[in-house]
Scaffold this motif. Structure first.
Motif, PDB file in Angstrom:
ATOM      1  N   GLN A  98     -10.997  11.463 -10.587  1.00 35.70           N
ATOM      2  CA  GLN A  98     -11.170  10.938  -9.398  1.00 35.70           C
ATOM      3  C   GLN A  98     -10.952   9.245  -9.531  1.00 35.70           C
ATOM      4  OE1 GLN A  98     -11.371  12.305  -6.467  1.00 35.70           O
ATOM      5  NE2 GLN A  98     -10.901  10.459  -5.311  1.00 35.70           N
ATOM      6  N   LEU A  99     -11.784   8.613 -10.727  1.00 30.27           N
ATOM      7  CA  LEU A  99     -11.624   7.267 -11.099  1.00 30.27           C
ATOM      8  C   LEU A  99     -10.339   6.936 -11.257  1.00 30.27           C
ATOM      9  CD1 LEU A  99     -14.928   6.674 -12.737  1.00 30.27           C
ATOM     10  CD2 LEU A  99     -14.437   5.960 -10.502  1.00 30.27           C
ATOM     11  N   THR A 100      -9.462   7.609 -11.879  1.00 27.41           N
ATOM     12  CA  THR A 100      -8.081   7.370 -12.245  1.00 27.41           C
ATOM     13  C   THR A 100      -7.246   7.243 -10.790  1.00 27.41           C
ATOM     14  OG1 THR A 100      -8.475   8.057 -14.597  1.00 27.41           O
ATOM     15  CG2 THR A 100      -6.350   8.010 -13.601  1.00 27.41           C
ATOM     16  N   LEU A 101      -7.459   8.478 -10.083  1.00 23.50           N
ATOM     17  CA  LEU A 101      -6.607   8.374  -8.716  1.00 23.50           C
ATOM     18  C   LEU A 101      -7.094   7.088  -8.076  1.00 23.50           C
ATOM     19  CD1 LEU A 101      -7.357  12.094  -7.900  1.00 23.50           C
ATOM     20  CD2 LEU A 101      -5.130  11.018  -8.538  1.00 23.50           C
ATOM     21  N   ALA A 102      -8.519   6.484  -8.162  1.00 23.20           N
ATOM     22  CA  ALA A 102      -8.924   5.523  -7.505  1.00 23.20           C
ATOM     23  C   ALA A 102      -7.994   4.276  -7.977  1.00 23.20           C
ATOM     24  CB  ALA A 102     -10.286   5.153  -7.482  1.00 23.20           C
ATOM     25  N   ASP A 103      -7.732   4.175  -9.169  1.00 28.24           N
ATOM     26  CA  ASP A 103      -6.854   2.942  -9.830  1.00 28.24           C
ATOM     27  C   ASP A 103      -5.542   3.146  -9.161  1.00 28.24           C
ATOM     28  OD1 ASP A 103      -9.326   2.208 -11.251  1.00 28.24           O
ATOM     29  OD2 ASP A 103      -8.528   3.180 -13.365  1.00 28.24           O
ATOM     30  N   ALA A 104      -4.940   4.232  -9.064  1.00 27.26           N
ATOM     31  CA  ALA A 104      -3.681   4.393  -8.656  1.00 27.26           C
ATOM     32  C   ALA A 104      -3.588   4.120  -7.113  1.00 27.26           C
ATOM     33  CB  ALA A 104      -3.134   5.813  -8.569  1.00 27.26           C
ATOM     34  N   VAL A 105      -4.690   4.314  -6.234  1.00 29.47           N
ATOM     35  CA  VAL A 105      -4.934   3.813  -5.155  1.00 29.47           C
ATOM     36  C   VAL A 105      -4.828   2.395  -4.824  1.00 29.47           C
ATOM     37  CG1 VAL A 105      -6.016   3.814  -2.936  1.00 29.47           C
ATOM     38  CG2 VAL A 105      -5.706   5.966  -4.250  1.00 29.47           C
ATOM     39  N   ALA A 106      -5.742   1.724  -5.525  1.00 28.83           N
ATOM     40  CA  ALA A 106      -5.881   0.317  -5.490  1.00 28.83           C
ATOM     41  C   ALA A 106      -4.482  -0.375  -5.868  1.00 28.83           C
ATOM     42  CB  ALA A 106      -6.881  -0.214  -6.653  1.00 28.83           C
ATOM     43  N   GLU A 107      -3.663   0.403  -6.785  1.00 26.95           N
ATOM     44  CA  GLU A 107      -2.432  -0.400  -7.421  1.00 26.95           C
ATOM     45  C   GLU A 107      -1.506  -0.236  -6.234  1.00 26.95           C
ATOM     46  OE1 GLU A 107      -0.798   0.288 -10.859  1.00 26.95           O
ATOM     47  OE2 GLU A 107      -2.904   0.792 -12.051  1.00 26.95           O
ATOM     48  N   THR A 221      -5.472  10.779  11.339  1.00 29.35           N
ATOM     49  CA  THR A 221      -4.500   9.426  11.532  1.00 29.35           C
ATOM     50  C   THR A 221      -3.376   9.213  11.075  1.00 29.35           C
ATOM     51  OG1 THR A 221      -6.728   8.216  11.863  1.00 29.35           O
ATOM     52  CG2 THR A 221      -4.838   7.069  11.698  1.00 29.35           C
ATOM     53  N   PRO A 222      -2.282   9.212  11.806  1.00 27.57           N
ATOM     54  CA  PRO A 222      -0.927   9.144  11.044  1.00 27.57           C
ATOM     55  C   PRO A 222      -0.930   7.711  10.223  1.00 27.57           C
ATOM     56  CG  PRO A 222      -0.673   9.358  13.364  1.00 27.57           C
ATOM     57  CD  PRO A 222      -2.061   8.903  13.036  1.00 27.57           C
ATOM     58  N   PHE A 223      -0.179   8.053   9.127  1.00 33.60           N
ATOM     59  CA  PHE A 223       0.230   6.814   8.136  1.00 33.60           C
ATOM     60  C   PHE A 223       0.746   5.568   8.987  1.00 33.60           C
ATOM     61  CE2 PHE A 223       0.344   9.840   4.721  1.00 33.60           C
ATOM     62  CZ  PHE A 223      -0.622   9.482   3.760  1.00 33.60           C
ATOM     63  N   ASN A 224       0.333   4.535   8.631  1.00 31.13           N
ATOM     64  CA  ASN A 224       0.933   3.187   9.232  1.00 31.13           C
ATOM     65  C   ASN A 224       0.894   2.023   8.457  1.00 31.13           C
ATOM     66  OD1 ASN A 224      -1.647   1.728   9.808  1.00 31.13           O
ATOM     67  ND2 ASN A 224      -2.225   3.623  11.418  1.00 31.13           N
ATOM     68  N   GLU A 225       1.470   0.782   9.080  1.00 35.19           N
ATOM     69  CA  GLU A 225       1.371  -0.335   8.378  1.00 35.19           C
ATOM     70  C   GLU A 225       0.435  -1.231   8.261  1.00 35.19           C
ATOM     71  OE1 GLU A 225       3.877   2.007   7.315  1.00 35.19           O
ATOM     72  OE2 GLU A 225       4.303   1.649   9.287  1.00 35.19           O
ATOM     73  N   ASP A 226      -0.829  -0.546   8.691  1.00 34.77           N
ATOM     74  CA  ASP A 226      -2.241  -1.249   8.510  1.00 34.77           C
ATOM     75  C   ASP A 226      -2.840  -0.796   7.337  1.00 34.77           C
ATOM     76  OD1 ASP A 226      -1.679  -3.123  10.776  1.00 34.77           O
ATOM     77  OD2 ASP A 226      -2.325  -1.535  12.093  1.00 34.77           O
ATOM     78  N   GLY A 227      -2.548   0.587   6.860  1.00 36.73           N
ATOM     79  CA  GLY A 227      -3.330   1.110   5.789  1.00 36.73           C
ATOM     80  C   GLY A 227      -3.043   0.562   4.338  1.00 36.73           C
ATOM     81  N   ILE A 228      -3.487   1.767   3.415  1.00 37.09           N
ATOM     82  CA  ILE A 228      -3.168   1.177   2.123  1.00 37.09           C
ATOM     83  C   ILE A 228      -1.931   1.724   1.606  1.00 37.09           C
ATOM     84  CG2 ILE A 228      -3.713   2.330  -0.190  1.00 37.09           C
ATOM     85  CD1 ILE A 228      -6.711   2.359   0.671  1.00 37.09           C
ATOM     86  N   PHE A 229      -1.428   2.854   2.071  1.00 40.39           N
ATOM     87  CA  PHE A 229      -0.082   3.292   1.882  1.00 40.39           C
ATOM     88  C   PHE A 229       1.007   2.917   3.102  1.00 40.39           C
ATOM     89  CE2 PHE A 229      -2.628   6.255  -0.378  1.00 40.39           C
ATOM     90  CZ  PHE A 229      -2.178   6.233  -1.465  1.00 40.39           C
ATOM     91  N   ARG A 230       1.716   1.980   2.820  1.00 37.53           N
ATOM     92  CA  ARG A 230       2.680   1.414   3.728  1.00 37.53           C
ATOM     93  C   ARG A 230       4.241   1.625   3.493  1.00 37.53           C
ATOM     94  NH1 ARG A 230      -0.555  -4.489   5.473  1.00 37.53           N
ATOM     95  NH2 ARG A 230      -2.399  -3.679   5.207  1.00 37.53           N
ATOM     96  N   ARG A 231       4.739   1.882   4.640  1.00 39.84           N
ATOM     97  CA  ARG A 231       6.365   2.027   4.215  1.00 39.84           C
ATOM     98  C   ARG A 231       7.039   0.765   4.606  1.00 39.84           C
ATOM     99  NH1 ARG A 231       9.468   7.191   6.526  1.00 39.84           N
ATOM    100  NH2 ARG A 231       8.409   8.254   4.529  1.00 39.84           N
ATOM    101  N   TYR A 232       7.220   0.040   3.736  1.00 42.00           N
ATOM    102  CA  TYR A 232       8.380  -1.201   3.728  1.00 42.00           C
ATOM    103  C   TYR A 232       9.556  -0.776   2.961  1.00 42.00           C
ATOM    104  CZ  TYR A 232       4.159  -3.737   5.092  1.00 42.00           C
ATOM    105  OH  TYR A 232       2.977  -4.251   5.760  1.00 42.00           O
TER     106      TYR A 232
END
Lengths: 237, 237
Positions: A98-107, A221-232
């Motif tokens: 889980q901590l490694t997944l958290a590192d991936a999320v931060a990146e 909630t749908p993904f959107n461009e205010d979240g952590i994962f953003r589609r640019y």
């Protein structure tokens, strides 16, 4: 008593890793800021006097206990929700994943905000282009490759990350893959092409009845461009 | 049997948070890569076959058990070394603080490597200048300010982060302050000027006999510009 989850409304963010665990377990919980507004969330962050103030959302309230930090919340909830093994060895390994997944999320967050979370993407898009190139070429393959290796070396078989049962880390792998596929569809497709066990676990989680019901509900909630994962699109390729 | 710590030799890095806990407890441990070279460390990362491969150093071996991720190692060691309280509430709160300290450490790293850990500083110094400005103006004060608040709101008094006893989180606060003061002497001095409880806890840890002996020994690697906390004067101010 119902668990109370406090997280920013309007985005999945880090709160989503906790929501998926609560939903899979069929736990009774209140998503406080989403359902009642952010006043209570802000009050919890600003509380004065004796206590244990969380640094940031998400945080969970269970009676008198408040737990912040996504991975710590899941460490706390895991045994209560039946989403982790019984042994200390299984529990510390699940938490390590889980901590490694958290590192991936931060990146993933820093791929669009490499300079400052307090600035807009439009104020750091040039640096983001460079960081995202490294993230999609090196980091996504590294993280998904390690998860593939964890699955492949699981003595109980490759269906789950830990042992032969579903854990909160499996649910978080699902969410990481969902987020990466949203934000970096091309780069993630390339990485998943060589990580078939990760793909299979992602599918297994999506097929869980309660997860499926949750994903189809308006609580997701749908993904959107205010979240952590953003589609640019300019950051993918 | 002695604990075996596996971490990159030549830097303090994340391994130092584990070393401080082992040293304070007077535990018997082998710093494998420092004392015997990195072959065993690399072998542990690359191990094939059934098992539980760590993602990256540091990792700790205790008999058959391998634990990676700095905060998970301390979660595991805390009760064994007498460096955490007895109750679940104290343990999860100590861990929550540790995870927040880990976030600060990751940001300290990214202040000089905002684009890619695989590139040299000289290849990202322009982006580093922007990120470090945010780190020293906003993030250092935010993290140290939160730690000050945690100390000030501790019902048992402001000497320790959790309860009235030393925990591994206290040791990690010491190391964070040490690192920040090395890398950003001016910005850290400003932040510490308004966080006197953090300063006092830093002093209390430095005055522990075993910590003092360790800091004066050749087991303590000096800070340098290969580690997480790097002194690039152009990034301070």
């Amino acid at each position: 008593m119902a668990y109370e989850l406090y997280y920013w409304p309007g985005i999945q963010g880090r709160g989503e890793f906790v929501r998926l665990a609560l939903e899979e377990a069929g736990a009774t919980y209140v998503d406080v800021a989403r359902d009642e507004g952010i006043d209570a969330l802000m009050a919890g962050l600003a509380a004065e006097g004796p206590g244990r103030p969380p640094f940031a959302p998400p945080y969970l309230r269970d009676g008198d206990l408040v737990v912040g930090q996504t991975a710590a919340i899941l460490l706390y909830l895991g045994p209560r929700l039946g989403l982790v093994g019984e042994s200390e060895a299984d529990r510390i390994w699940t938490h390590q994943i889980q901590l490694t997944l958290a590192d991936a999320v931060a990146e993933a967050h820093d791929s669009h905000h490499p300079i400052a979370s307090g600035l807009y993407y439009e104020e750091q898009w040039q640096e983001a282009a460079r960081r995202a190139a490294d993230f999609r070429e090196n980091r996504i393959p590294k993280y998904l490759g390690w998860l593939e290796r964890v699955l492949g070396s699981n003595p109980a078989g490759p269906r789950h990350l830990v042992g032969d049962r579903l854990s909160y880390a499996d649910l978080s792998l699902f969410q990481l893959v969902e987020g990466l596929a949203y934000a970096f569809p091309q780069a993630t497709e390339r990485a998943l092409a060589v990580t078939p066990k990760v793909v299979a676990l992602h599918r297994l989680v999506a097929a869980r009845p309660r997860i499926g019901a949750y994903l189809g509900s308006d609580r997701r909630t749908p993904f959107n461009e205010d979240g952590i994962f953003r589609r640019y699109p300019e950051l993918d390729g």
